[in-house]
Design a protein around this motif. Structure first.
Motif, PDB file in Angstrom:
ATOM      1  N   ALA A 271      61.104 -47.879 -84.375  1.00 53.16           N
ATOM      2  CA  ALA A 271      61.185 -48.793 -83.241  1.00 53.16           C
ATOM      3  C   ALA A 271      59.845 -48.869 -82.511  1.00 53.16           C
ATOM      4  O   ALA A 271      59.418 -49.945 -82.062  1.00 53.16           O
ATOM      5  N   LEU A 272      59.171 -47.737 -82.395  1.00 50.32           N
ATOM      6  CA  LEU A 272      57.842 -47.719 -81.787  1.00 50.32           C
ATOM      7  C   LEU A 272      56.876 -48.591 -82.585  1.00 50.32           C
ATOM      8  O   LEU A 272      56.136 -49.414 -82.018  1.00 50.32           O
ATOM      9  N   GLY A 273      56.891 -48.444 -83.904  1.00 47.21           N
ATOM     10  CA  GLY A 273      56.023 -49.262 -84.746  1.00 47.21           C
ATOM     11  C   GLY A 273      56.321 -50.742 -84.628  1.00 47.21           C
ATOM     12  O   GLY A 273      55.407 -51.577 -84.670  1.00 47.21           O
ATOM     13  N   ALA A 274      57.601 -51.088 -84.449  1.00 40.87           N
ATOM     14  CA  ALA A 274      57.994 -52.491 -84.321  1.00 40.87           C
ATOM     15  C   ALA A 274      57.409 -53.128 -83.077  1.00 40.87           C
ATOM     16  O   ALA A 274      57.207 -54.354 -83.035  1.00 40.87           O
ATOM     17  N   PHE A 275      57.119 -52.327 -82.071  1.00 43.77           N
ATOM     18  CA  PHE A 275      56.530 -52.872 -80.848  1.00 43.77           C
ATOM     19  C   PHE A 275      55.003 -52.803 -80.870  1.00 43.77           C
ATOM     20  O   PHE A 275      54.319 -53.757 -80.518  1.00 43.77           O
ATOM     21  N   LEU A 276      54.453 -51.683 -81.304  1.00 43.67           N
ATOM     22  CA  LEU A 276      53.012 -51.461 -81.172  1.00 43.67           C
ATOM     23  C   LEU A 276      52.179 -52.398 -82.031  1.00 43.67           C
ATOM     24  O   LEU A 276      51.062 -52.759 -81.644  1.00 43.67           O
ATOM     25  N   TRP A 277      52.675 -52.797 -83.203  1.00 42.74           N
ATOM     26  CA  TRP A 277      51.850 -53.672 -84.031  1.00 42.74           C
ATOM     27  C   TRP A 277      51.616 -55.024 -83.352  1.00 42.74           C
ATOM     28  O   TRP A 277      50.615 -55.698 -83.638  1.00 42.74           O
ATOM     29  N   LEU A 278      52.474 -55.382 -82.437  1.00 43.96           N
ATOM     30  CA  LEU A 278      52.336 -56.652 -81.727  1.00 43.96           C
ATOM     31  C   LEU A 278      51.332 -56.590 -80.587  1.00 43.96           C
ATOM     32  O   LEU A 278      50.772 -57.619 -80.194  1.00 43.96           O
ATOM     33  N   VAL A 279      51.086 -55.407 -80.035  1.00 43.55           N
ATOM     34  CA  VAL A 279      50.299 -55.318 -78.808  1.00 43.55           C
ATOM     35  C   VAL A 279      48.994 -54.538 -78.945  1.00 43.55           C
ATOM     36  O   VAL A 279      48.095 -54.711 -78.122  1.00 43.55           O
ATOM     37  N   LEU A 280      48.874 -53.688 -79.958  1.00 41.51           N
ATOM     38  CA  LEU A 280      47.677 -52.864 -80.065  1.00 41.51           C
ATOM     39  C   LEU A 280      46.515 -53.663 -80.665  1.00 41.51           C
ATOM     40  O   LEU A 280      46.638 -54.207 -81.776  1.00 41.51           O
ATOM     41  N   PRO A 281      45.383 -53.744 -80.001  1.00 41.97           N
ATOM     42  CA  PRO A 281      44.228 -54.429 -80.585  1.00 41.97           C
ATOM     43  C   PRO A 281      43.719 -53.713 -81.840  1.00 41.97           C
ATOM     44  O   PRO A 281      43.136 -54.353 -82.731  1.00 41.97           O
ATOM     45  N   GLN A 282      43.952 -52.409 -81.941  1.00 42.64           N
ATOM     46  CA  GLN A 282      43.505 -51.666 -83.125  1.00 42.64           C
ATOM     47  C   GLN A 282      44.170 -52.199 -84.390  1.00 42.64           C
ATOM     48  O   GLN A 282      43.576 -52.187 -85.467  1.00 42.64           O
ATOM     49  N   TYR A 283      45.421 -52.656 -84.244  1.00 49.03           N
ATOM     50  CA  TYR A 283      46.119 -53.182 -85.425  1.00 49.03           C
ATOM     51  C   TYR A 283      45.366 -54.369 -86.001  1.00 49.03           C
ATOM     52  O   TYR A 283      45.199 -54.476 -87.227  1.00 49.03           O
TER      53      TYR A 283
ATOM     54  N   LYS B 213      42.207 -55.046 -85.715  1.00 47.00           N
ATOM     55  CA  LYS B 213      40.955 -54.580 -86.312  1.00 47.00           C
ATOM     56  C   LYS B 213      41.202 -54.033 -87.712  1.00 47.00           C
ATOM     57  O   LYS B 213      40.439 -54.293 -88.648  1.00 47.00           O
ATOM     58  N   TRP B 214      42.275 -53.252 -87.862  1.00 43.95           N
ATOM     59  CA  TRP B 214      42.602 -52.717 -89.181  1.00 43.95           C
ATOM     60  C   TRP B 214      42.960 -53.840 -90.149  1.00 43.95           C
ATOM     61  O   TRP B 214      42.586 -53.803 -91.323  1.00 43.95           O
ATOM     62  N   ARG B 215      43.669 -54.828 -89.642  1.00 46.81           N
ATOM     63  CA  ARG B 215      44.040 -55.973 -90.493  1.00 46.81           C
ATOM     64  C   ARG B 215      42.796 -56.696 -90.997  1.00 46.81           C
ATOM     65  O   ARG B 215      42.699 -57.049 -92.186  1.00 46.81           O
ATOM     66  N   GLN B 216      41.852 -56.935 -90.100  1.00 47.61           N
ATOM     67  CA  GLN B 216      40.619 -57.614 -90.492  1.00 47.61           C
ATOM     68  C   GLN B 216      39.834 -56.782 -91.504  1.00 47.61           C
ATOM     69  O   GLN B 216      39.284 -57.315 -92.485  1.00 47.61           O
ATOM     70  N   ALA B 217      39.788 -55.488 -91.289  1.00 44.32           N
ATOM     71  CA  ALA B 217      39.039 -54.617 -92.197  1.00 44.32           C
ATOM     72  C   ALA B 217      39.658 -54.612 -93.591  1.00 44.32           C
ATOM     73  O   ALA B 217      38.945 -54.699 -94.611  1.00 44.32           O
ATOM     74  N   ILE B 218      40.983 -54.517 -93.663  1.00 45.85           N
ATOM     75  CA  ILE B 218      41.646 -54.499 -94.975  1.00 45.85           C
ATOM     76  C   ILE B 218      41.538 -55.866 -95.636  1.00 45.85           C
ATOM     77  O   ILE B 218      41.381 -55.973 -96.862  1.00 45.85           O
TER      78      ILE B 218
ATOM     79  N   LEU C 208      49.173 -59.932 -96.969  1.00 47.50           N
ATOM     80  CA  LEU C 208      48.451 -58.923 -96.206  1.00 47.50           C
ATOM     81  C   LEU C 208      49.233 -58.519 -94.958  1.00 47.50           C
ATOM     82  O   LEU C 208      49.315 -57.330 -94.623  1.00 47.50           O
ATOM     83  N   ASP C 209      49.812 -59.516 -94.284  1.00 50.98           N
ATOM     84  CA  ASP C 209      50.595 -59.214 -93.086  1.00 50.98           C
ATOM     85  C   ASP C 209      51.834 -58.390 -93.427  1.00 50.98           C
ATOM     86  O   ASP C 209      52.202 -57.471 -92.688  1.00 50.98           O
ATOM     87  N   PHE C 210      52.469 -58.739 -94.531  1.00 50.13           N
ATOM     88  CA  PHE C 210      53.651 -57.981 -94.951  1.00 50.13           C
ATOM     89  C   PHE C 210      53.290 -56.523 -95.202  1.00 50.13           C
ATOM     90  O   PHE C 210      53.958 -55.598 -94.706  1.00 50.13           O
ATOM     91  N   VAL C 211      52.210 -56.302 -95.960  1.00 49.78           N
ATOM     92  CA  VAL C 211      51.789 -54.937 -96.275  1.00 49.78           C
ATOM     93  C   VAL C 211      51.398 -54.191 -95.001  1.00 49.78           C
ATOM     94  O   VAL C 211      51.758 -53.022 -94.801  1.00 49.78           O
TER      95      VAL C 211
ATOM     96  N   PHE D 168      52.310 -50.121 -91.231  1.00 46.04           N
ATOM     97  CA  PHE D 168      52.114 -49.628 -89.869  1.00 46.04           C
ATOM     98  C   PHE D 168      53.402 -49.041 -89.309  1.00 46.04           C
ATOM     99  O   PHE D 168      53.401 -47.968 -88.703  1.00 46.04           O
ATOM    100  N   MET D 169      54.528 -49.747 -89.500  1.00 44.98           N
ATOM    101  CA  MET D 169      55.796 -49.263 -88.982  1.00 44.98           C
ATOM    102  C   MET D 169      56.217 -47.960 -89.647  1.00 44.98           C
ATOM    103  O   MET D 169      56.691 -47.031 -88.984  1.00 44.98           O
ATOM    104  N   LEU D 170      56.030 -47.878 -90.962  1.00 48.12           N
ATOM    105  CA  LEU D 170      56.407 -46.652 -91.655  1.00 48.12           C
ATOM    106  C   LEU D 170      55.486 -45.498 -91.268  1.00 48.12           C
ATOM    107  O   LEU D 170      55.924 -44.343 -91.183  1.00 48.12           O
ATOM    108  N   ALA D 171      54.204 -45.808 -91.016  1.00 42.07           N
ATOM    109  CA  ALA D 171      53.281 -44.761 -90.573  1.00 42.07           C
ATOM    110  C   ALA D 171      53.670 -44.251 -89.191  1.00 42.07           C
ATOM    111  O   ALA D 171      53.636 -43.034 -88.937  1.00 42.07           O
ATOM    112  N   CYS D 172      54.030 -45.170 -88.283  1.00 44.69           N
ATOM    113  CA  CYS D 172      54.490 -44.749 -86.955  1.00 44.69           C
ATOM    114  C   CYS D 172      55.755 -43.904 -87.064  1.00 44.69           C
ATOM    115  O   CYS D 172      55.905 -42.900 -86.359  1.00 44.69           O
ATOM    116  N   MET D 173      56.651 -44.316 -87.954  1.00 46.58           N
ATOM    117  CA  MET D 173      57.888 -43.571 -88.145  1.00 46.58           C
ATOM    118  C   MET D 173      57.597 -42.165 -88.648  1.00 46.58           C
ATOM    119  O   MET D 173      58.155 -41.180 -88.141  1.00 46.58           O
TER     120      MET D 173
END
Length: 483
Positions: free
Chosen positions: A291-303, A305-310, A344-347, A352-357
């Motif tokens: 549940a934490l991952g479901a929220f944080l990917w929407l609001v964290l700027p780091q996400y 940055k990681w998306r752009q890098a990958i 890319l977004d799916f992956v 991200f959600m599974l990592a947070c979990m």
């Protein structure tokens, strides 16, 4: 008459001392009144279920037939906006809060999916419930898959996604009901993605159903009897599988199950007497993290940055498939709303959600293991595994408040238009979360007391649990106050 009273009490006995029947407590009278009401209307609950099924169909599928809501539409001006707010602003957060006051009453009285699954079961194949469905991990996987898929499809933003996820869940409920069980709700007991969560939090609820005459032994599983969720009623000792359908209640029978009110949280405080389940404790860690991952990917700027890098890495290494538009069955593809997800977004979202979990599970499990080990060192009874399972429940309040505040944030939107404004929203969210943290610490203290640790030494195993609860607060900070 007076002579008889004098003979029984003695000459000096005052008239007020005559023997009288003890008066029932106020909460017992209230419980009896509520119980009597639902027993009377029990034959009519099928019409409540039918009405809720119609409401479900309307909220899920009518928006698909309507034009896009205009900018600035409100729940009072457009049905699609109303349907979205009804699900995410009212139903989702209030459903979790309701278990504190009424347990799993939603499941037995109002839920259209469980009722529909039971309806088709009456005309279905009624095969024996297979082992893979009875496995404790099935509802855990169901919850995780549904939560992740809801994020990749954009279930809170697109009516098509909501219809797909909730409609698909309804189809699964109908299919399982048609195939398995004999006049039972195998779906509610074994596969509902939200049933396990509600069952866990219902242990904090103020309502319990208890057999008047309880047989010895642990709470067990039985396909016989009247209970639709397969509870062996004479041995019932826990709340998590009870959907409060009132079918087991017969006030005229001495051995009937009866409804009672209790202090919220007391079942977890006394979890040693209510079959602490290690799988349930692990699920509490997992659902908090996902549940934490479901929220944080929407609001964290780091996400981002990681998306752009990958994405840049994929271009450099010619992984072109990652940059193609994903399947509309798995990701949000809505060009008319300027949202098209790539593979890319799916992956990224799933990863991200599974990592947070995983991270939250490791953190809470480590804190709980430390508490359980320290408990043993300062006199706590039971095995390490038993103490671990019991102490895992301490996070139930803070985890539930996290879900309500983070994923049900739309509930607080009307406060923004009040004189309190955004500060009022933050105050309410902060107050709820602080309540969850304090309640979690209280439960931990009570669990440790039941393990036999004296008050003067209880603070030692209490510290790791307190740290875990505060860590939940830190990582959920963006959900409460923003970045």
């Amino acid at each position: 008459m007076n002579g008889m009273a004098e003979t029984a009490c003695g000459r000096s006995c005052p008239a007020s001392a005559k023997q009288t029947r003890p008066q029932p407590r106020t909460d017992d009278r209230w419980a009896a009144a509520v119980e009597s009401f639902f027993v009377r209307i029990r034959p009519w609950l099928r019409w409540v279920h039918a009405t809720m099924f119609v409401v479900f169909v309307a909220i899920m599928f009518v928006p698909l037939l309507l034009p896009e809501p205009p900018e600035g539409a409100t729940p009072f001006t457009h049905f699609t906006t109303f349907a979205n707010y009804a699900v995410w602003g009212l139903w989702f957060p209030l459903l979790f809060l309701s278990v504190i006051f009424t347990g799993r009453s939603w499941c037995g009285i109002l839920c259209p999916m469980g009722a529909a699954s039971e309806w088709v079961n009456k005309v279905g194949l009624q095969r024996p419930i297979p082992g893979w469905l009875r496995w404790e991990g099935t509802p855990v996987i169901s919850f995780i898959v549904t939560t992740v898929l809801g994020q990749t499809l954009g279930v809170r933003d697109h009516p098509e996604a909501a219809a797909g996820v909730f409609g698909g869940t309804m189809v699964a409920a109908l299919l399982i009901g048609f195939l398995y069980g004999r006049r039972k709700r195998a779906w509610c007991r074994h596969a509902c993605p939200i049933g396990r969560v509600l069952g866990l939090y219902s242990r904090m609820g103020a309502v319990q159903f208890t057999p008047a005459v309880r047989l010895p032994g642990e709470d067990s599983y039985s396909e016989k009897g009247v209970c639709p969720t397969l509870i062996d009623l004479p041995r019932k000792s826990e709340s998590r599988h009870c959907i409060e359908c009132f079918r087991c209640v017969n006030p005229k029978a001495k051995g009937s199950v009866r409804m009672h009110f209790r202090r919220p949280g007391v079942e977890i405080e006394q979890i040693r007497d209510h079959r602490a389940n290690p799988v349930e404790a692990w699920f509490l860690f997992l659902d908090t993290g996902v549940a934490l991952g479901a929220f944080l990917w929407l609001v964290l700027p780091q996400y981002q940055k990681w998306r752009q890098a990958i994405g840049a890495w994929a271009i450099e290494h010619q992984w072109d498939w990652l940059l193609k538009v994903g399947s509309p069955w798995l990701v949000s593809v809505h060009p008319q709303r300027a949202e098209v997800f790539l593979w890319l977004d799916f992956v990224m979202i799933v990863g991200f959600m599974l990592a947070c979990m995983a991270a939250m599970t490791i953190l809470l499990a480590a804190a709980t293991h430390a508490s359980a080990r320290l408990s043993g060192l300062v006199g706590g009874s039971g095995t390490l595994k038993q103490r671990f399972a019991e102490l895992g429940y301490q996070y139930a309040p803070v985890a539930m408040m996290s879900l309500v505040i983070g994923l049900g944030g739309m509930l607080f939107e009307p406060i923004k238009g009040s004189p309190w404004g955004l500060a009022g929203v933050h105050a309410v969210k902060g107050g709820l979360f602080l309540l969850g943290v304090i309640w979690s610490i209280w439960l931990a203290d009570r669990i440790l007391a039941r393990q036999g640790i004296v008050a003067t030494r209880r603070w030692i195993p209490l510290l790791p649990g307190m740290t875990g609860s505060l860590c939940v607060g830190v990582v959920w900070w963006p959900a409460i106050f923003g970045l």
